[in-house]
Design a protein around this motif. Structure first.
Motif, PDB file in Angstrom:
ATOM      1  N   VAL A 456       0.855  -1.188   0.000  1.00 28.03           N
ATOM      2  CA  VAL A 456       0.000   0.000   0.000  1.00 28.03           C
ATOM      3  C   VAL A 456       0.890   1.236   0.000  1.00 28.03           C
ATOM      4  O   VAL A 456       1.880   1.308   0.736  1.00 28.03           O
ATOM      5  CB  VAL A 456      -0.935   0.014   1.221  1.00 28.03           C
ATOM      6  N   LEU A 457       0.538   2.194  -0.829  1.00 24.64           N
ATOM      7  CA  LEU A 457       1.283   3.440  -0.944  1.00 24.64           C
ATOM      8  C   LEU A 457       0.329   4.565  -0.576  1.00 24.64           C
ATOM      9  O   LEU A 457      -0.658   4.810  -1.282  1.00 24.64           O
ATOM     10  CB  LEU A 457       1.794   3.600  -2.376  1.00 24.64           C
ATOM     11  N   GLY A 458       0.603   5.226   0.534  1.00 28.81           N
ATOM     12  CA  GLY A 458      -0.281   6.288   1.000  1.00 28.81           C
ATOM     13  C   GLY A 458       0.070   7.625   0.373  1.00 28.81           C
ATOM     14  O   GLY A 458       1.234   7.888   0.027  1.00 28.81           O
ATOM     15  N   TYR A 459      -0.916   8.478   0.248  1.00 28.11           N
ATOM     16  CA  TYR A 459      -0.680   9.805  -0.322  1.00 28.11           C
ATOM     17  C   TYR A 459       0.284  10.599   0.549  1.00 28.11           C
ATOM     18  O   TYR A 459       0.059  10.794   1.745  1.00 28.11           O
ATOM     19  CB  TYR A 459      -1.996  10.555  -0.484  1.00 28.11           C
ATOM     20  N   GLY A 460       1.385  11.030  -0.050  1.00 28.37           N
ATOM     21  CA  GLY A 460       2.371  11.849   0.634  1.00 28.37           C
ATOM     22  C   GLY A 460       3.200  11.120   1.669  1.00 28.37           C
ATOM     23  O   GLY A 460       4.048  11.737   2.331  1.00 28.37           O
ATOM     24  N   GLU A 461       2.998   9.820   1.824  1.00 26.81           N
ATOM     25  CA  GLU A 461       3.726   9.062   2.845  1.00 26.81           C
ATOM     26  C   GLU A 461       5.016   8.485   2.291  1.00 26.81           C
ATOM     27  O   GLU A 461       5.090   8.099   1.122  1.00 26.81           O
ATOM     28  CB  GLU A 461       2.841   7.933   3.395  1.00 26.81           C
ATOM     29  N   PHE A 462       6.041   8.402   3.153  1.00 24.48           N
ATOM     30  CA  PHE A 462       7.294   7.781   2.746  1.00 24.48           C
ATOM     31  C   PHE A 462       7.130   6.266   2.698  1.00 24.48           C
ATOM     32  O   PHE A 462       6.452   5.670   3.528  1.00 24.48           O
ATOM     33  CB  PHE A 462       8.420   8.143   3.710  1.00 24.48           C
ATOM     34  N   SER A 463       7.774   5.669   1.716  1.00 24.04           N
ATOM     35  CA  SER A 463       7.692   4.221   1.538  1.00 24.04           C
ATOM     36  C   SER A 463       9.051   3.724   1.067  1.00 24.04           C
ATOM     37  O   SER A 463       9.708   4.370   0.246  1.00 24.04           O
ATOM     38  CB  SER A 463       6.612   3.863   0.518  1.00 24.04           C
ATOM     39  N   ALA A 464       9.467   2.582   1.594  1.00 21.86           N
ATOM     40  CA  ALA A 464      10.767   2.009   1.233  1.00 21.86           C
ATOM     41  C   ALA A 464      10.569   0.739   0.416  1.00 21.86           C
ATOM     42  O   ALA A 464       9.620  -0.017   0.640  1.00 21.86           O
ATOM     43  CB  ALA A 464      11.583   1.699   2.482  1.00 21.86           C
TER      44      ALA A 464
END
Length: 551
Positions: A456-464
């Motif tokens: 899941v990729l959230g709006y404006g959230e950092f993801s690795a």
């Protein structure tokens, strides 16, 4: 590798670096690698793939029309379709839709009841495919297909759901998860799915569609593109507008595309929204429209005279306050071509013909070689020919990008029914795959492979995410991209878009293994919620894509 050897290596790349990208060419691949390769997947899937949609379980749903007559694929378990309104067969025990498994190269028949000819579609945020309209008894129907883990999921149909008839309409998924349904034959209006109202209150007139219609109705399947400000770009015939669909207001009309020749069905050019790059200070939205047919192309073809298709492309930067079309010439004229965004951000133009238009028997001189349009190159060097397919793909052919980076191509039936003998362009039931040059084996040393990523990729959230690159890694040549799976029919890939994610940084976590941090899309206007293919691109060579859900 020593420092000296590393320097030597990068010098021998011939390293043309444009806008911080690099093409790996230490040892040039053979001609087939430089121009891509074609592979026959199936000599017949039983139907002609007029419509295509990639699903997030690595399946590809395809269908043609129910009134072509009997297909070459039987329905399972003795099923038959009974339809007193069908123009070909009232009882038909053959399939007109298939579900293709990309990973196993297998397919199975699906049961569709009402006519899907020249329909449209989009995928909801939950992954359910919504298919809209068609012909005859299908023109007011909505159908849904929800991926499942067994072999039993199939079409579900909702008769008389639509307020107006939708035949040759276009769809666009919106930031709120709804679908806007625009136009269709003699439909100068739009509505939404799910409906806000099931009466005329849910119908919105769009005079622009009436104004751009001509005698051959060159505004069918209008080109729709959701812009980063949340408004809708609508292109019909030669004109385009910015539509505030929430308030039913046309905010602006853009300049006409030069040449005054129509680009929509049946002139059937194609269009894409070029990649939206969140690494820029301001996200730039640019529309590209290519190919089509002259004003009189349809009427001439009806009398057996196949005029030359258009060879021009236009780019319109709609982020400019006063945008103007910038025109370029393709190396070959093309009508009925499909324009697809590749993981590299380049545009592949595939299928179609040099002469005539869309319509029964109205296209001639098939163009079997795709062309690649490289955005990073200077204007006079952006187009290059790809490998030639052995098969002509004319009216009612389609193409889609799939997660492994290939382009699946099928269809071509320029006849009123299935017709296989005694004609120049028989109905084609085959399925092919085109492998773009980046899939050549020689590029394996710089090809990323994704090991782990957030689902899941959230709006404006950092993801690795963690990936490997066998050799020669450089963050300078790295990007992470989302591509929305498109619904493709009649030379237009609806809902197609690419977002280049904001790159925060990358670190080495093991030999040849790296962790990169990206920021999720900033808004739902830039990337509507739903499933996307995520690619890591290094030195212009993409990884295989993985599915992520933006929400």
């Amino acid at each position: 590798m020593s420092t000296g050897n590393m320097i030597t290596f990068f010098l021998t790349l011939v390293s043309y670096i444009v806008y911080n990208t690099l093409v790996f060419c230490q040892t040039l691949p053979p001609s087939t690698g430089r121009q891509g390769e074609w592979h026959l997947l199936h000599a017949s899937i039983g139907i002609s793939a007029m419509h295509m949609q990639v699903l997030h379980d690595n399946k590809l749903i395809m269908f043609d029309r129910t009134d072509f007559g009997q297909s070459n694929l039987s329905l399972p378990n003795g099923l038959c379709r009974y339809d007193s309104q069908d123009t070909a067969l009232e009882i038909d025990c053959t399939a007109h839709s298939v579900l293709y498994d990309i990973d196993t190269n297998t397919f199975r028949p699906l049961m569709v009841q009402t006519d899907t000819w020249c329909s449209s579609g989009a995928v909801l945020p939950n992954g359910t495919f919504i298919q809209i309209g068609g012909f005859n008894d299908g023109d007011h129907v909505v159908r849904s297909f929800t991926p499942c883990i067994d072999e039993y999921c199939d079409w579900i149909e909702f008769p008389n759901y639509l307020i107006e008839r939708r035949w040759y309409a276009s769809n666009q998924i919106l930031p709120n998860g709804r679908i806007i349904i625009v136009g269709g034959r003699r439909q100068f209006n739009y509505e939404f799915y799910p409906q806000m109202y099931s009466s005329s209150l849910g119908l919105f007139r769009l005079s622009f569609l009436a104004e751009t219609s001509d005698q051959s109705e060159n505004n069918l399947y209008p080109f729709l593109h959701l812009l980063p400000d949340g408004n809708l770009f609508v292109f019909a015939n030669t004109r385009s507008i910015l539509l505030d669909y929430n308030n039913n207001r046309v905010l602006k009309e853009y300049p006409r595309i030069p040449g005054n020749d129509p680009r929509n069905y049946p002139s059937s050019g194609s269009s894409v929204l070029l990649p939206l790059d969140e690494n820029l200070p301001n996200v730039v939205a640019e529309i590209m429209v290519c190919g089509g047919a002259p004003q009189d192309g349809f009427s001439r073809a009806a009398h057996g005279s196949y005029g030359q298709a258009l060879s021009t492309c236009g780019r319109l930067n709609v982020s400019d306050e006063n945008p103007t079309w910038v025109m370029e010439d393709m190396p070959i004229a093309r009508v009925m071509g499909d324009m697809l965004l590749l993981p590299t951000g380049d545009v592949l133009i595939i299928n179609g013909a040099r002469q005539g238009t869309a319509g029964w028997e109205k296209g001639h001189a098939p163009v079997r070689a795709p062309v690649l349009y490289r955005l990073s190159q200077p204007p006079n060097g952006r187009f290059s020919f790809m490998a030639t397919s052995p098969k002509p793909r004319l009216y009612h052919s389609s193409a889609v990008l799939v997660p492994d980076g290939r382009v699946i191509v099928g269809g071509s039936n320029p006849h009123m029914y299935y017709n296989f003998t005694g004609i120049e362009f028989p109905t084609d039931l085959s399925l092919e795959a085109f492998s773009p040059p980046y899939l050549a084996e020689q590029y394996g040393v710089v090809r990323p492979r994704i090991l782990t990523q957030n689902e899941v990729l959230g709006y404006g959230e950092f993801s690795a995410l963690v990936f490997t690159v066998p050799e020669y890694f450089s963050i300078k040549f790295l990007s992470v991209r989302l591509i929305a799976p498109s619904f493709t029919t009649h030379s237009f890939s609806m809902n197609q878009r690419m977002v280049v994610l904001k790159l925060i940084g990358a670190t080495r976590v093991a030999p040849n293994t790296f962790e990169v941090t990206v920021r999720g899309p900033s808004t739902a206007e830039i990337a509507p919620q739903g499933y996307y293919m995520l690619f890591v691109v290094h030195a212009e060579i993409p990884s295989s894509g993985v599915w992520v859900k933006v929400q």
